[in-house]
Every structure is written in structure tokens, then in C-alpha cells.
Design a protein around this motif. Structure first.
Motif, mmCIF file in Angstrom:
data_model
loop_
_atom_site.group_PDB
_atom_site.id
_atom_site.type_symbol
_atom_site.label_atom_id
_atom_site.label_comp_id
_atom_site.label_asym_id
_atom_site.label_seq_id
_atom_site.Cartn_x
_atom_site.Cartn_y
_atom_site.Cartn_z
ATOM 1 N N ARG A 507 0.869 -1.230 0.062
ATOM 2 C CA ARG A 507 0.016 -0.178 -0.034
ATOM 3 C C ARG A 507 0.996 1.265 -0.018
ATOM 4 O O ARG A 507 1.663 1.375 0.789
ATOM 5 C CB ARG A 507 -0.845 -0.192 1.069
ATOM 6 N N ASN A 623 -5.706 3.333 -5.592
ATOM 7 C CA ASN A 623 -6.303 3.012 -4.405
ATOM 8 C C ASN A 623 -6.030 4.065 -3.190
ATOM 9 O O ASN A 623 -6.825 4.539 -2.695
ATOM 10 C CB ASN A 623 -5.620 1.583 -3.916
ATOM 11 N N LYS A 628 -8.885 3.736 -0.617
ATOM 12 C CA LYS A 628 -9.061 2.410 -0.503
ATOM 13 C C LYS A 628 -7.911 1.677 0.272
ATOM 14 O O LYS A 628 -6.708 1.631 -0.451
ATOM 15 C CB LYS A 628 -9.285 1.598 -2.067
ATOM 16 N N ALA A 632 -2.978 -3.958 -3.902
ATOM 17 C CA ALA A 632 -3.496 -3.836 -5.534
ATOM 18 C C ALA A 632 -3.403 -5.088 -6.328
ATOM 19 O O ALA A 632 -3.390 -4.958 -7.783
ATOM 20 C CB ALA A 632 -2.390 -2.743 -5.987
#
Length: 633
Positions: A507, A623, A628, A632
Motif C-alpha cells: 500500500r 487505491n 481504498k 493492488a
């Protein structure tokens, strides 16, 4: 690494090339293979502490007799639990009829796990659920011996959805959307296909069904199955497998991202994720342990034939550099030297940061895994001191006074153990403020070594991912000692991009380097760069994998490495501390000089070795923009 991240799993495969009676006679135990499997797994325990599993296959077992055994366990003590479970079977025999422990034929016929092919796996759950069902090895069972498949591995695939779609097209209905299931079922499908082709061939040649089973076991083409299975895989992988009749393999991705080492002689074949495990468990020299080539599989046939065969065209090798920096144990001779080089190459930046004031600088490291790089850094400090003393004594135009001579000769490197990780504290208090206060006590410190307000304190870390532990704990503790300046040094470059090949870094928002760069863009009025990159990422979803570029690199191109490092220092510095904080990172050039044979640096550079990597980094950025909090791929 002060910020803990989960990472690559570990594998171990053993094929005993002699009958069990041979090992009983030579080594005094029919459990030779099991004992060695235990050693290989314990020596790689660093590679997985969420769970573990083993599987064994017995060769040439009569129909109706069980020949596949498997046991898995959860948690950091999984390896010990598994082998205690297995050992109990033999302990019970020893208690009742100890003489049977010498009877290898009886053991093989009556006690599970007395097989000639043994597989072990250590699991770090980077994304999957931590459940017993998630632990390898995985089984695909069938009444046809040659259709049984046992698989375990160290891998992540970036194109799971595409691989699942291919399984749907084959008519399969997978029970989970995971790369483990897709790999198992893909190999299983082509294993079934190979079986059917051979069955039809030998049936047409007039063989009986029983004879056909033996013919299939002898002639099954393992390399062909792997070529067809891995044709569209995109990811980093080392995958081990055993077919029910005894053929075994270990396959490595075409870029060589994940590691795989092997050794074989006339008694045994061994494959592991780390070389020292083989050296230690079998007392073999370094040069006897080989590396499986990228795009190749080590194949061990039931008859004992060993070969290394290509299943995918090898590409430019980009083996994971994080293996060398942190993940693999430093007991490997080459890794040890490389980590020392990483520390040594940081010295010029460190000397600049302390204005060459070694007299008022203390050097230390945190955590323990940074120790070897620290030795390299200390060597650089000692070399600087020798050059300084040599210059002071030999290159002066005037005569040096006794006081100056004493001052020059008394200058030494101040090397200390400053921070010590304390027992694991449980932050069970619910209030956030209280929990943060507890986190701040994860490390303890050695008092009385720093001259308050006068000394610099240099602290070496393996790498800085999120910076959370530094901000919440380490810097606060170090500041209590009263240093004038704290220089946090990372033996790795700035981590800027997600990994998609097995490390738990997926992330964008988790990286302090990314946070720093975004804050600089906003501060300098360049939010349009964020918007442009986001639009490019969205457009890239319409492109084929090979056309997609890493658009996120533009984010970092707006600033120098030093500008980003300085902003990172601001982010990780707690408001209440008094010392000035500076952050130094390894450069990419020096990383490659230190580790020339492991050039996989996508988490630092954004240069992904497979097309799926670019797709993943763009999705990770999307994202983040969309809020989010999910991986991914």
C-alpha cells in the motif's frame, strides 16, 4: 528493520536416493530424512513464523496402503509442534516394541512420514488469512497415484484474476481466489492432461491398465507440465512439488526474484530457500551448493535421475536485493560481505552529517539485524581515523607538540550498544494515547554514554519503511540521553514503491518516503502532478500488461533524494524531542556496488522486472487516491 514487515516464505525439499535401510545402517536411524528436514526448517525459521507444514511420500507402496502424509500447524512454534507430532508416532513404537525402530520395511509399511520424498514449508502470511487451511503444503488428491500433487512455495503472482479466468475457461471451479489455488490447479490440470495423453498412448499399444500406471510413472514429462502450467504466470516464485508416484521438482521464476539453492550427491538431493541451511545441516562446503537458474526447474525423477531443465525463457536476472539487505540470514558468506559493504559505503554521508567530528560522535545500531552492516560502517570509521592520524603525523610542515600528538593518538571510534529491544510489551490498553505511551517503551537504552548537548549519535537501521517505530519509540528514547544531533542511517535506499512478489509492502500510504513526497508536492503547489499521475494510471487499465508503464515514478522525479530525506526527518521527529534529527539513506548506486548480483530494486527505483509490477504500482496509487486501504493485486 525497526518497522517489522512480513516477507518471503521458506521451502525445504529432500529426496533420499537410497532405501531407508541404507540410512539406518550408515547413520543409525531410519529417520535420517525427517531429522534433516527438521534442521533445514529450523535453520530457516526466520522465513516464516505464522505457520508451517510438512509432507512426505513413500515410494513403491502397495495399493491400499497410505503413501502420502501431511501435517500443518499455526504460530511461531509450528515447526516444533509438527515434529513433536511426528516424533510421537515413533516414540509409541519405541515404548512398546523398540526393536521395530530398526526394521525399516516395517516402519515404511506401518508408520506415516517414513517416506523417501520430504517437503517442508515455513509461512509468512503477507495477505492471506492466518488459518491452518492457508498453510502449505497443499494437496490435490486422486486415486491415480500419478495424478496426486503436493505443492508448497515462496511466491506471489501479480495476475491472479487472469489466471483464475484461465481456470474457468478450462472448466474448473476453484474454491478460492488465491495464487496458491491457481498454481496448484494449473499444475494439476496439465498433470491430468499428461496422464491422459500417456494413458491413451499406452492403451493403443496394448498395455493393461496396471501396466499403463507403471509406464506413466516412468515416462511422465515433468518439464513439459511445468512449461504449460507457468506459461502466463507473472510474479516472483520458487515452487516445490511432488507427484504421487515420487517425481519431484523445484521451479524458479524467469527473473530469479525468489531464491532457491540445491545440493546433491549419490545419497540425497536437497533444495532450500537459503544456502547456509544446507551447509549447516549437511556439513558441505559453500562451493558444493548451487543455485537453481532463473526459468529452470530442478527435477528429480522417481528413478533418482536429477536434472535442471528450462521451463520458461530466462530474462535479465533481477533477484531480490531485500533478501541480501535483511530477509536472509547473514550467515551466508556472500550476504555477510555484502551487508558489510552496505555499511561501509554510507560513511562519506555520515562524515558530512557530523562535520567529521568523530571525537564527539557515538556510533550504534538498531535493531540486531543491522549488526553486520554496522561492522562495515565501523571499518569505514576506523579507516578514516587511520588516514587522519597518518596525515596529522606525516604531512605536517611544522613539528607536532606533545599535547597535539596525544590528542591525535587518543582519538578513537566511539562504538556503543545504545538501544536494546526489551521484552515484548502487550499494548492491551484501549486508549490511543496510552497505547502510544506503551509502544514508546518497546526499546530500552544504555545511559551514561552520551555527553549531553555535545555528542552526535549515529544509529544504523536496515531500512526505514513506515518510520512509525522511530517516531513513536526509538527517537524519544534516544533523546533522553541528551545528544545534540541524532543521525538515523538506513543501509537500504528509500522504500518508495509496493512489492508484489512476496513482501508485505503493498500500500502506497504505508511508505514514509511517499508521505514525504506528497507533502512536498502539496507544500510547493504541485498537486497537479498527483492528478496527472492518477489519470495516467486510470488510462493504463485499458492497456495490455506489456504496454503499461510505472506512472508513479513521476511523483518522485519532482524532488532530489536529499529533499525527500529531509522531509522524512521532519515527519518522523516527535514534536517534544530536543535533538536535531537527520536521516541518511543508502544510494541506489552504492546498493548495486555492494550487491552486484542481486539487482532487483523495484521497491526503491520503481523498475519492476515483470509487466505485472507496473500494473500493481499504478493500481496501488489509484487505491491511495481513492482512499481504498487494500492491496493492488
Amino acid at each position: 528493520m525497526s518497522d517489522q514487515i512480513k516477507h518471503e516464505c521458506g521451502i525445504a525439499l529432500i529426496r533420499l536416493l537410497k532405501p531407508l535401510s541404507y540410512y539406518q545402517e550408515k547413520y543409525g536411524t531410519a529417520l535420517y530424512g525427517l531429522n534433516k528436514l527438521y534442521l533445514l526448517m529450523e535453520k530457516q525459521h526466520n522465513r516464516g513464523q505464522d505457520g508451517a507444514g510438512i509432507a512426505t511420500i513413500k515410494l513403491d507402496v502397495q495399493p491400499g496402503k497410505r503413501y502420502i502424509s501431511r501435517h500443518r500447524a499455526m504460530g511461531a512454534n509450528a515447526v516444533a509442534e509438527i515434529f513433536e507430532y511426528v516424533q510421537k508416532k515413533f516414540a509409541d513404537v519405541h515404548k512398546e516394541t523398540p526393536e521395530l525402530l530398526q526394521d525399516t520395511e516395517w516402519l515404511k509399511e506401518n508408520i506415516s512420514f517414513t517416506g523417501e520424498v520430504l517437503m517442508g514449508h515455513l509461512r509468512y502470511g503477507t495477505h492471506g488469512k492466518n488459518s491452518i487451511e492457508s498453510c502449505h503444503p497443499f494437496l490435490r488428491q486422486n486415486n491415480w497415484m500419478t495424478r496426486n500433487l503436493v505443492v508448497s512455495g515462496n511466491f506471489n503472482m501479480t495476475n491472479v484474476d487472469e489466471l483464475l479466468e484461465q481456470l474457468f475457461e478450462l472448466g474448473q471451479h476453484p474454491k478460492e481466489r488465491t495464487d496458491t489455488v491457481t498454481v496448484l490447479e494449473k499444475i494439476g490440470h496439465f498433470l491430468d492432461d499428461e496422464n491422459q495423453i500417456l494413458f491413451d498412448k499406452y492403451k493403443n499399444e496394448g498395455f493393461s491398465n496396471e501396466e499403463i500406471s507403471h509406464q506413466i510413472a516412468e515416462h511422465i514429462d515433468v518439464a513439459s507440465i511445468l512449461r504449460r502450467s507457468a506459461k502466463t504466470w507473472d510474479g516472483g516464485y520458487t515452487i516445490s512439488g511432488i507427484f504421487g508416484h515420487g517425481d519431484a521438482f523445484v521451479m524458479r521464476d524467469p527473473v530469479g526474484i525468489r531464491p532457491a539453492f540445491y545440493y546433491h550427491d549419490d545419497e540425497i538431493v536437497i533444495v532450500t530457500s537459503e544456502r547456509p541451511a544446507i551447509q549447516t545441516a549437511f556439513n558441505v562446503p559453500l562451493e558444493s551448493v548451487k543455485e537453481i537458474k532463473p526459468g529452470h526447474a530442478l527435477i528429480i525423477k522417481k528413478n533418482g535421475t536429477v536434472s535442471e531443465e528450462q521451463f520458461r525463457e530466462p530474462e535479465e536476472q533481477k533477484s531480490c536485493s531485500f533478501e541480501r539487505i535483511y530477509f536472509s540470514r547473514g550467515s551466508d558468506a556472500s550476504i555477510y560481505k555484502e551487508r558489510k559493504q552496505l555499511g561501509l559505503f554510507l560513511c562519506p554521508q555520515i562524515f558530512d552529517a557530523i562535520d567529521n567530528d568523530l571525537k564527539n560522535t557515538v556510533f550504534s545500531y538498531i535493531p540486531n539485524t543491522a549488526e553486520v552492516a554496522f561492522y562495515g560502517m565501523v571499518e569505514g570509521v576506523h579507516k578514516y581515523l587511520r588516514d587522519f592520524q597518518k596525515d596529522a603525523l606525516l604531512n605536517r610542515a611544522d613539528k607536532i607538540s606533545d599535547a597535539e600528538l596525544e590528542d591525535v593518538l587518543s582519538l578513537t571510534a566511539r562504538i556503543e550498544k545504545i538501544a536494546i529491544k526489551d521484552v515484548k510489551l502487550r499494548t492491551f490498553i484501549t486508549q490511543d494515547a496510552d497505547r502510544q505511551d506503551m509502544v514508546a517503551h518497546v526499546y530500552d537504552t544504555t545511559y551514561g554514554l552520551i555527553n549531553r548537548g555535545a555528542d552526535n549519535l549515529v544509529i544504523l537501521d536496515d531500512s526505514i519503511v513506515r518510520g512509525t517505530t522511530l517516531k513513536q519509540s526509538i527517537l524519544k528514547i534516544l533523546d533522553r540521553l541528551g545528544p545534540k544531533k541524532i543521525i538515523v542511517v538506513s543501509s537500504a535506499p528509500q522504500i518508495r514503491y509496493p512489492d508484489c512478489y512476496g513482501i508485505d509492502m503493498s500500500r502506497m500510504g504505508e511508505f514514509v518516503a511517499f508521505e514525504a513526497t506528497i507533502s512536498l508536492l502539496r507544500e510547493t503547489g504541485r498537486e497537479d502532478v498527483i492528478d496527472r499521475v492518477y489519470r495516467n494510471c486510470i488510462e493504463s487499465e485499458k492497456l495490455g500488461n506489456k504496454q503499461v508503464k510505472n506512472y508513479v515514478q513521476e511523483i518522485y522525479s519532482q524532488f532530489t533524494d536529499q529533499e525527500i530525506s529531509d522531509r522524512i526527518a521532519q515527519i518522523i521527529t516527535p514534536k517534544e524531542i530536543k535533538a536535531e534529527v537527520k536521516v541518511i539513506y543508502q544510494t541506489l548506486d552504492n546498493l548495486h556496488k555492494a550487491i552486484p548480483s542481486h539487482l532487483g530494486d523495484w521497491y526503491f527505483s520503481g523498475n519492476y522486472p515483470t509487466p505485472g509490477g507496473n500494473k500493481v504500482v499504478n493500481k496501488a496509487f489509484m487505491n491511495w487516491v481513492e482512499g481504498k486501504n487494500q492491496r493492488a493485486y
